[in-house]
Scaffold this active site. Sequence first.
Site, mmCIF file in Angstrom:
data_model
loop_
_atom_site.group_PDB
_atom_site.id
_atom_site.type_symbol
_atom_site.label_atom_id
_atom_site.label_comp_id
_atom_site.label_asym_id
_atom_site.label_seq_id
_atom_site.Cartn_x
_atom_site.Cartn_y
_atom_site.Cartn_z
ATOM 1 N N ASP A 1 2.561 -3.606 4.604
ATOM 2 C CA ASP A 1 2.691 -3.834 3.160
ATOM 3 C C ASP A 1 4.138 -3.811 2.630
ATOM 4 O O ASP A 1 4.376 -4.245 1.497
ATOM 5 C CB ASP A 1 1.893 -2.775 2.379
ATOM 6 N N ARG B 1 -10.515 -24.115 -3.967
ATOM 7 C CA ARG B 1 -11.121 -23.234 -2.958
ATOM 8 C C ARG B 1 -10.316 -21.939 -2.874
ATOM 9 O O ARG B 1 -9.091 -21.959 -2.982
ATOM 10 C CB ARG B 1 -11.102 -23.886 -1.569
ATOM 11 N N ARG C 1 6.021 3.485 22.328
ATOM 12 C CA ARG C 1 6.706 3.346 23.631
ATOM 13 C C ARG C 1 8.113 3.952 23.576
ATOM 14 O O ARG C 1 8.527 4.678 24.487
ATOM 15 C CB ARG C 1 6.760 1.852 23.974
ATOM 16 N N GLY D 1 2.235 5.088 6.807
ATOM 17 C CA GLY D 1 2.774 4.805 5.478
ATOM 18 C C GLY D 1 2.945 6.078 4.659
ATOM 19 O O GLY D 1 2.899 7.200 5.186
ATOM 20 N N ASP D 2 3.111 5.886 3.348
ATOM 21 C CA ASP D 2 3.349 7.011 2.433
ATOM 22 C C ASP D 2 2.283 8.103 2.542
ATOM 23 O O ASP D 2 2.598 9.294 2.478
ATOM 24 C CB ASP D 2 3.361 6.502 0.984
ATOM 25 N N GLY E 1 -3.394 2.258 8.037
ATOM 26 C CA GLY E 1 -3.664 0.917 8.580
ATOM 27 C C GLY E 1 -2.764 0.631 9.773
ATOM 28 O O GLY E 1 -1.586 0.980 9.760
ATOM 29 N N ARG F 1 -2.703 -25.523 3.659
ATOM 30 C CA ARG F 1 -1.976 -26.532 2.884
ATOM 31 C C ARG F 1 -2.322 -27.952 3.371
ATOM 32 O O ARG F 1 -2.495 -28.869 2.558
ATOM 33 C CB ARG F 1 -0.474 -26.268 3.034
ATOM 34 N N ALA G 1 4.818 -22.264 -2.168
ATOM 35 C CA ALA G 1 3.667 -22.232 -3.081
ATOM 36 C C ALA G 1 4.070 -22.689 -4.487
ATOM 37 O O ALA G 1 5.216 -22.512 -4.902
ATOM 38 C CB ALA G 1 3.112 -20.810 -3.148
ATOM 39 N N ARG H 1 -2.144 -4.170 -0.391
ATOM 40 C CA ARG H 1 -2.674 -3.094 -1.235
ATOM 41 C C ARG H 1 -2.167 -3.311 -2.654
ATOM 42 O O ARG H 1 -2.369 -4.385 -3.192
ATOM 43 C CB ARG H 1 -2.269 -1.733 -0.676
ATOM 44 N N GLU I 1 -3.439 -9.223 -2.996
ATOM 45 C CA GLU I 1 -4.654 -8.393 -2.983
ATOM 46 C C GLU I 1 -4.708 -7.441 -4.181
ATOM 47 O O GLU I 1 -5.776 -7.180 -4.733
ATOM 48 C CB GLU I 1 -4.648 -7.582 -1.678
ATOM 49 N N THR J 1 3.706 -0.007 8.320
ATOM 50 C CA THR J 1 2.702 -0.645 7.456
ATOM 51 C C THR J 1 3.111 -2.091 7.216
ATOM 52 O O THR J 1 4.294 -2.373 7.024
ATOM 53 C CB THR J 1 2.551 0.084 6.101
ATOM 54 N N ASP K 1 5.661 -1.335 1.499
ATOM 55 C CA ASP K 1 5.579 -0.636 0.209
ATOM 56 C C ASP K 1 6.154 0.776 0.258
ATOM 57 O O ASP K 1 5.784 1.636 -0.544
ATOM 58 C CB ASP K 1 4.104 -0.599 -0.275
ATOM 59 N N ARG L 1 -8.170 7.014 9.004
ATOM 60 C CA ARG L 1 -7.881 7.697 7.748
ATOM 61 C C ARG L 1 -8.709 8.979 7.771
ATOM 62 O O ARG L 1 -9.816 8.991 8.307
ATOM 63 C CB ARG L 1 -8.208 6.792 6.563
HETATM 64 P P1 ADP Z 1 -0.795 5.044 4.788
HETATM 65 O O1 ADP Z 1 -0.249 6.107 5.680
HETATM 66 O O2 ADP Z 1 -0.704 3.682 5.399
HETATM 67 O O3 ADP Z 1 -0.217 5.115 3.378
HETATM 68 P P2 ADP Z 1 -3.251 6.249 3.793
HETATM 69 O O4 ADP Z 1 -2.771 6.366 2.395
HETATM 70 O O5 ADP Z 1 -4.649 5.805 4.037
HETATM 71 O O6 ADP Z 1 -2.360 5.256 4.665
HETATM 72 O O7 ADP Z 1 -3.026 7.672 4.472
HETATM 73 C C1 ADP Z 1 -3.312 7.880 5.836
HETATM 74 C C2 ADP Z 1 -3.778 9.290 6.041
HETATM 75 O O8 ADP Z 1 -2.730 10.210 5.693
HETATM 76 C C3 ADP Z 1 -4.956 9.734 5.186
HETATM 77 O O9 ADP Z 1 -6.191 9.284 5.670
HETATM 78 C C4 ADP Z 1 -4.840 11.236 5.286
HETATM 79 O O10 ADP Z 1 -5.338 11.712 6.513
HETATM 80 C C5 ADP Z 1 -3.320 11.428 5.270
HETATM 81 N N1 ADP Z 1 -2.919 11.758 3.892
HETATM 82 C C6 ADP Z 1 -2.885 10.931 2.816
HETATM 83 N N2 ADP Z 1 -2.540 11.599 1.696
HETATM 84 C C7 ADP Z 1 -2.364 12.887 2.061
HETATM 85 C C8 ADP Z 1 -2.019 14.092 1.370
HETATM 86 N N3 ADP Z 1 -1.802 14.097 0.051
HETATM 87 N N4 ADP Z 1 -1.922 15.240 2.078
HETATM 88 C C9 ADP Z 1 -2.158 15.252 3.411
HETATM 89 N N5 ADP Z 1 -2.497 14.161 4.121
HETATM 90 C C10 ADP Z 1 -2.605 12.989 3.462
HETATM 91 O O1 F6P Z 2 -2.020 -0.833 4.280
HETATM 92 C C1 F6P Z 2 -2.361 -1.922 5.075
HETATM 93 C C2 F6P Z 2 -3.575 -2.627 4.540
HETATM 94 O O2 F6P Z 2 -3.882 -3.713 5.389
HETATM 95 C C3 F6P Z 2 -3.476 -3.081 3.095
HETATM 96 O O3 F6P Z 2 -2.743 -4.272 2.955
HETATM 97 C C4 F6P Z 2 -4.926 -3.198 2.715
HETATM 98 O O4 F6P Z 2 -5.107 -2.983 1.327
HETATM 99 C C5 F6P Z 2 -5.580 -2.090 3.495
HETATM 100 O O5 F6P Z 2 -4.696 -1.748 4.557
HETATM 101 C C6 F6P Z 2 -6.925 -2.459 4.072
HETATM 102 O O6 F6P Z 2 -7.463 -1.355 4.689
HETATM 103 P P1 F6P Z 2 -8.767 -1.415 5.600
HETATM 104 O O7 F6P Z 2 -8.344 -1.931 6.946
HETATM 105 O O8 F6P Z 2 -9.216 -0.001 5.656
HETATM 106 O O9 F6P Z 2 -9.730 -2.345 4.949
#
Ligand code: ADP
Ligand code: F6P
Length: 324
Positions: A131, A248, A25, A106-107, A15, A158, A190, A175, A227, A129, A133, A76
């Site tokens: 998140d 709402r 940059r 991210g991870d 994301g 609000r 809140a 996420r 979420e 990210t 996280d 992705r």
């Molecule tokens: P984020 O990097 O924000 O955690 P994703 O989990 O969607 O987002 O991962 C981003 C991309 O990283 C994936 O679409 C994929 O290309 C790559 N990726 C994720 N998991 C793996 C993995 N186990 N091995 C290799 N590449 C991965």
């Molecule tokens: O990881 C960032 C994030 O915005 C999360 O908070 C959310 O769950 C996800 O990406 C949404 O992904 P997408 O843009 O593919 O709907």
Amino acid sequence: MSDQIKTIGVLTSGGDAPGMNAAIRAVVRIAVSRGLQVKGIQRGYSGLLNEEIIDMDAKSVADIIQKGGTILYTARCEEMKTEEGQKKAAEICKKHGIEGLVVIGGDGSFQGAQKLSHLGINTIGVPGTIDLDIACTDYTIGFDTAVNTAMEAIDKIRDTSTSHERCSVIEVMGRSAGYIALWCGIANGAEDILLPERWDNDEDMLINHIKDTRKRGKKHHIIINAEGIGHSQELAKKIEKETGMETRATILGHLQRGGSPTCKDRVYASLMGAYAVDLLCQGKSNRVVAYAHGEYVDFEIDEALAMKKDIDEFQFDVSKHLAR
Ligand code: ADP
Ligand code: F6P
């Protein structure tokens, strides 16, 4: 300093997040200042596999620090999760002379970086990210902008919630992590904050709390729902039925991922991008840049991925006492 490496690549993956441009940059300009060539890889690992690779210089990153999103685009990519895809990606890096790679994401993105590192490409991850996280770091690029954007939107909800004396269930991104919800919950005052890490499904308790605040004369009841819990529309319907209070649901959605980055996101992202290039110049690989206990540090990706992130107990405890 950069005896071992002559050319590096940079990509954004997963994301997008405000501040990614500031990181790109910094990577480009610091690398150029060290005498390195820089290749920009568009659309994350997907673009790498399709060889969407462009030459970058100091000028190609002009006028982007203030912009949201990522000029390199992001994606992705399922193919990168396969051994075949990873080998192909490493071969393409070698073909283009990319000896070092900065992966901003991210991870999930770091897992791809780890695999490339094992295949001979020096890789450094930079946490990008909204998140927050990623366990090894107290800061991730985009979180600060995202919570500020969400906070402003929630302030507006609000206003109307108070005028109509309504309950509002507001769903924020994250996420499976609750940090955006926790921070917005505290910042927006809140009445309830629902976090996936702590939610025990006790809707009756929530409903009793709404009845109680109403009795005490509150003119609105704001619920920040993460979420990772979801079901905000259903929850709103149930609250309205059981409390009689008009309710709402608003799902803030992707507006939280856009917009001009805050000062913090621009500066931290710049420093992390620079730190990543320094690691590559030192011949390091399979590392992730982090901000921990007030310092920029780095961890082995394997170690970083093995860490688990939970909600900070002090922050959670304070939020519970403030949400009344
Ligand atoms: P984020 O990097 O924000 O955690 P994703 O989990 O969607 O987002 O991962 C981003 C991309 O990283 C994936 O679409 C994929 O290309 C790559 N990726 C994720 N998991 C793996 C993995 N186990 N091995 C290799 N590449 C991965
Ligand atoms: O990881 C960032 C994030 O915005 C999360 O908070 C959310 O769950 C996800 O990406 C949404 O992904 P997408 O843009 O593919 O709907």
